[in-house]
Each structure stands twice: as structure tokens, then as C-alpha cells.
Scaffold this motif. Structure first.
Motif, short mmCIF file in Angstrom:
data_model
loop_
_atom_site.label_atom_id
_atom_site.label_comp_id
_atom_site.label_asym_id
_atom_site.label_seq_id
_atom_site.Cartn_x
_atom_site.Cartn_y
_atom_site.Cartn_z
N TYR A 8 8.94 -97.11 6.35
CA TYR A 8 7.63 -97.10 6.27
C TYR A 8 6.32 -95.71 6.17
O TYR A 8 5.21 -96.42 6.55
N GLY A 9 7.14 -94.44 6.92
CA GLY A 9 6.99 -93.46 6.27
C GLY A 9 7.16 -92.54 7.59
O GLY A 9 8.52 -93.04 7.34
N ARG A 10 6.75 -91.37 7.51
CA ARG A 10 7.56 -90.17 8.60
C ARG A 10 7.06 -89.70 9.86
O ARG A 10 5.04 -89.94 9.64
N VAL A 49 1.63 -89.45 12.28
CA VAL A 49 2.54 -90.15 11.25
C VAL A 49 1.67 -90.76 10.05
O VAL A 49 0.68 -90.15 9.62
N VAL A 50 2.47 -90.07 9.40
CA VAL A 50 2.20 -90.45 7.43
C VAL A 50 3.24 -91.44 6.71
O VAL A 50 3.61 -91.55 6.76
N PRO A 51 1.91 -92.73 6.94
CA PRO A 51 2.21 -93.79 6.44
C PRO A 51 2.58 -94.10 4.84
O PRO A 51 1.86 -93.07 4.24
N ASN A 52 3.47 -94.24 4.32
CA ASN A 52 3.80 -95.18 3.12
C ASN A 52 2.18 -95.49 2.69
O ASN A 52 1.89 -96.44 1.85
N HIS A 53 1.83 -96.94 3.03
CA HIS A 53 1.59 -98.25 3.38
C HIS A 53 0.15 -98.10 4.04
O HIS A 53 0.15 -97.96 5.26
#
Length: 83
Positions: A8-10, A49-53
Motif C-alpha cells: 500500500y506504500g513505502r 510515507v509515500v502511499p500508493n493510494h
């Protein structure tokens, strides 16, 4: 899905970590290949956090704050308009 978009993210400061589970305000992060003594965030630490969504997060607030060296705020004009 591209390999960099798994989960879901990094965590920006831990590029191998993956966010593998989400609930409204919490996440579970997997640190693959972690060995004792590795430097991982302690409970309560601030993490980038770098979210995907981000739909859930955006839907819960009236404005977003962009971290770009200035205090940039973006109003969420579609707030409360899901129905």
C-alpha cells in the motif's frame, strides 16, 4: 503492478519496507530481510510515507498540507460528497 508499487506504500527512509495492511488510521509495515540490530522506526516515531493510494486519508480531512518548503494548504473541495 510494477515491483515498486507493491503493498500500500513505502517508507521514504526505508525503501525496502512495504506497507502490507491498512485500517483507517493505522498500517502494518513489513521490513523484509530484517536482522537483529537493524535500524527500524521505534513505536511512536514519525515516518515519511509515500502511499500508493490516498482516498481514505483525503476523504477524512478538510484540507491537505503539502510539504514543499512552505506552508502550502490545499482544500479538499469534494469532502463529504461520496454519495
Amino acid at each position: 503492478r510494477a515491483p515498486w508499487a507493491t503493498g500500500y506504500g513505502r517508507l521514504l527512509d526505508h525503501p525496502d519496507a512495504r506497507i502490507v495492511q491498512l485500517s483507517e488510521h493505522h498500517a502494518v509495515v513489513d521490513f523484509p530481510d530484517r536482522t537483529p540490530g537493524d535500524d527500524i522506526p521505534r513505536l511512536g516515531s514519525l515516518v515519511r510515507v509515500v502511499p500508493n493510494h490516498v482516498c481514505n486519508a483525503v476523504n477524512l480531512v478538510d484540507e491537505l498540507v503539502a510539504i514543499d518548503g512552505e506552508d502550502t494548504r490545499w482544500p479538499v473541495i469534494a469532502r463529504g460528497r461520496n454519495s
